[in-house]
Design an enzyme around this catalytic site. Structure first.
Site, PDB file in Angstrom:
ATOM      1  N   PHE B  83       0.822  -1.215   0.000  1.00 15.10           N
ATOM      2  CA  PHE B  83       0.000   0.000   0.000  1.00 15.10           C
ATOM      3  C   PHE B  83       0.856   1.265   0.000  1.00 15.10           C
ATOM      4  CE2 PHE B  83      -3.428  -2.628   2.442  1.00 15.10           C
ATOM      5  CZ  PHE B  83      -3.569  -3.448   1.334  1.00 15.10           C
ATOM      6  N   HIS B 126       0.041  -8.490  -2.354  1.00 20.66           N
ATOM      7  CA  HIS B 126       0.120  -8.312  -0.895  1.00 20.66           C
ATOM      8  C   HIS B 126       1.381  -8.935  -0.309  1.00 20.66           C
ATOM      9  CE1 HIS B 126      -4.082  -7.324  -1.564  1.00 20.66           C
ATOM     10  NE2 HIS B 126      -4.146  -6.839  -0.339  1.00 20.66           N
TER      11      HIS B 126
END
Lengths: 356, 323
Positions: B83, B126
């Protein structure tokens, strides 16, 4: 000829179609003292003269790198920064000389920075796009379109957290209103009720891309409504209107009503940047030259305000000429100061990567 | 006090929030964090200091930058390391450059916390360990703790540091447990010699340090005396500790959780090749993720990632090399 002018007038009318309810708020305020009005005029003249000098020195090759001037947009710079108090914060963008001067920056240091000298506001490490001076409440300027908005939200958050009563004003253009940060920050400022003014200078063009080609609406202040932020569209060429609108926004924020968006419609008289390469862009036809010339002739914020003050008997033509002479002198001094200042030492390249 | 890596993070946050009222914690799901490293902090310090944010990574990181410039000490938890990319402009153009381009007018006590989730079947988006990207972005400090003590002490050091720090916690280590001395101060920029040895230096980054330490009995079995060093931080990098060891051993393997190209390992290797060429008895060995996105299927990720077996094999190979 007449037909052409009336066409342009109708285009301008369209571009400058401003929310008719906008003037109401200004009635809340007692009129400015005459001396304050003259001070607004003087600041606009100072910025204009500063920017004209910068333009020439860029053409001469004395100034290196990207340089963006705000000629034509001085009323926004001055109206906003004069309404803010000294300790309030501003966050700038690539076109920031005007805000700095209007907020009280020392023009010698500002010019020295634009010349890349050690005496500059940033010691020669920032240049035109990153002028910054915390002593006047400037939290720097980012050359990445839209990237100052989150930082401004942080400053406003800090003020709210510390309850220090400061307001933060972030300046950005119509180009930035299509960045994700604009939308993220409107939402954030709204839910946290941040003491922040989003000052959108809509000059209708991002570099050479016209707003009307890339935006679903030309009235950008409407976007605030979906985030629950009060917003207003104003005539950015009218320094008094800018001043009173910002005063009104500050009052609203101090009442606890949260963030405000002000869309000031304005015009960039020059090209996106200064210098020979950009000068050539004025002939490629990305925007209507006649329209720009119409703005320059009829919507110059300095001419408009000078004429108004003369008509109201607040100032005489000779006094305005005197202001021009004084500001010319000040700018010449700033140029001389920047010119004789030394460049940073080579070792300075390595300082302040980290604060010790 | 015995604590897990995850608990150590919580204890460090708790201590800094307690010590200084100007510390605020922004984050996604920060008030009710799934992994427990912010447990109960919102009840202790309130919603004004432990702040749930919208999923607006750029706005959050920029807000933390601006607030830090104006006198607060800010911590942002972006949770998964991937992120960081969403907030890249605010990290690389704002946080990293504020000190420098404004020539030191501002302090920037900002800590950006993220976790790396590799080897956890989290698939391509991720599982990244992007610390090298930020090593190539001057102006950011980077810490990569690999045990509960370092997780605790380095987080506290990151928070009080007046520069932007990216704190990479390693989720594969989250449940490792050890005694943590809460009074132990570790400065950012100090590598740790985990075990001394004379034959070969093994430089480790993040979770590779645990893998290398697990390997120690096998190396001893093979009569290899390895000196295992955990870098602990990548910026600043304690290259002197590494050089001192390599001068002694003349052989080195570097194990990194990042992809190999332009990794922390390749940077360390480059420095050693430049500065210690005549001290090296063998080529420099690197074990890192192969240069492909992280696949989902377990066997595929094991195929490309640094494992105990791969580090062992690399150490043996380098030991066998003779000029």
């Amino acid at each position: 000829m007449n037909k052409n002018i009336s066409r342009i007038e109708s285009v301008i009318k369209d571009t400058l179609k401003i929310n008719p309810e906008r003037a109401d708020e200004t009635q809340k305020f007692i009129d400015m003292e005459n001396s304050e009005k003259i001070s607004l005029l003087r600041k606009m003249i100072r910025i204009r003269r500063f920017e004209e000098k910068v333009t020439n020195y860029k053409l001469d090759g004395k100034i290196l790198g990207p340089v963006h001037t705000c000629v034509g947009q001085e009323a926004v710079n001055v109206g906003v920064c004069s309404a803010l108090s000294d300790h309030d914060y501003i966050v700038g963008n690539h076109r920031s000389h005007g805000y700095m001067i209007a907020k009280g920056a020392k023009i010698n240091l500002l010019m020295a920075e634009i010349f890349g000298k050690s005496t500059g506001t940033n010691g020669g490490k920032g240049g035109s796009m990153h002028v910054s001076d915390i002593s006047i409440g400037s939290l720097g300027a980012s050359g990445i379109v839209g990237s100052g908005l989150p930082v401004a939200c942080g400053a406003a958050f800090a003020s709210q957290y510390k309850n220090d009563g400061k307001i933060t004003c972030v300046f950005f253009g119509d180009g930035a209103s299509n960045e994700g940060t604009f939308h993220e920050c409107m939402n954030l400022a709204s839910i946290w009720k941040l003491p922040i003014i989003f000052l959108l200078e809509n000059n209708g063009v991002a570099v050479t891309t016209l707003l009307k080609g890339v935006s679903a609406s030309l009235d950008l202040y409407h976007r605030a409504q979906s985030y629950g932020i009060s917003s207003k569209q104003i005539d950015g060429q009218n320094v008094e209107e800018v001043y009173y609108t910002v005063k009104s926004a500050i009052a609203s924020i101090k009442e606890g009503k949260g963030a405000v968006l002000i869309e000031a419609k304005t015009c960039r008289f020059h090209e996106h940047q200064e210098g020979h390469a950009y000068l050539r862009m004025s002939d490629v036809g990305y925007r209507d030259k006649q329209e720009v010339n119409y703005w320059i002739a009829n919507k110059d914020p300095i001419k408009l305000f000078s004429n108004k003050l003369i008509a109201e008997d607040i100032i005489a033509t000779s006094e305005i000429e005197h202001i021009y002479a004084e500001e010319n002198h000040n700018i010449e001094n700033a140029i001389a100061y920047a010119d004789i200042s030394s460049f940073p030492s080579n070792e300075d390249a390595y300082s302040n990567v980290f604060i010790k | 006090m015995k604590m897990t890596y995850g608990t150590a993070i919580r204890e460090a946050l708790l201590k800094e929030l307690e010590d200084d009222k100007s510390v605020v914690l922004f984050g996604e799901d920060i008030q009710h964090n799934l992994y427990g490293y912010t447990d109960n902090l919102v009840n202790i310090f309130g919603k004004k200091r432990v702040i749930n944010t919208p999923l607006s990574e750029a706005a959050i990181v920029g807000t933390a930058v601006g607030a830090a410039m104006c006198g607060l000490t800010t911590i942002v938890d972006l949770t998964v390391a991937n992120f960081l990319y969403v907030a890249m402009d605010q990290i690389a153009n704002m946080a990293a450059k504020t000190n420098y381009m404004y020539n030191g007018q501002f302090k920037l006590p900002l800590t950006i916390m993220v976790s790396t989730l590799y080897n956890s079947s989290s698939a391509a988006q991720h599982s990244d360990r992007p610390h090298p990207i930020f090593m190539n972005t001057p102006g950011l400090k980077i810490v990569v703790p690999s045990c509960p003590q370092d997780a605790y002490s380095l987080l506290r050091s990151a928070i009080v540091d007046e520069n932007p720090v990216i704190y990479f916690s390693d989720r594969s280590l989250f449940y490792t447990k050890e005694d943590v001395d809460v009074n132990c101060n570790i400065k950012i920029g100090q590598a740790s010699v985990l075990t001394e040895g004379s034959d070969i230096t093994v430089v480790t980054i993040s979770g590779c340090s645990k893998i290398a330490m697990d390997l120690l009995p096998e190396l001893i079995n093979e009569n290899i005396s390895a000196e295992i060093i955990d870098v602990r931080s990548l910026v600043p990098l304690d290259i002197n500790t590494i050089k001192k060891s390599v001068r002694k051993t003349g052989r080195v393997v570097i194990a990194d959780t990042a992809h190999k190209s332009c990794s922390a390992a390749s940077e360390i290797s480059s420095i050693l090749a430049e500065d210690l060429f005549y001290d090296l008895k063998a080529p420099i060995g690197i074990v890192a993720y192969d240069d492909v996105p992280v696949p989902f299927a377990k066997n595929l990720e094991l195929q490309i990632m640094p494992t105990k077996e791969k580090i062992y094999q690399k150490v043996v190979n380098i030991m066998q090399f003779n000029k």
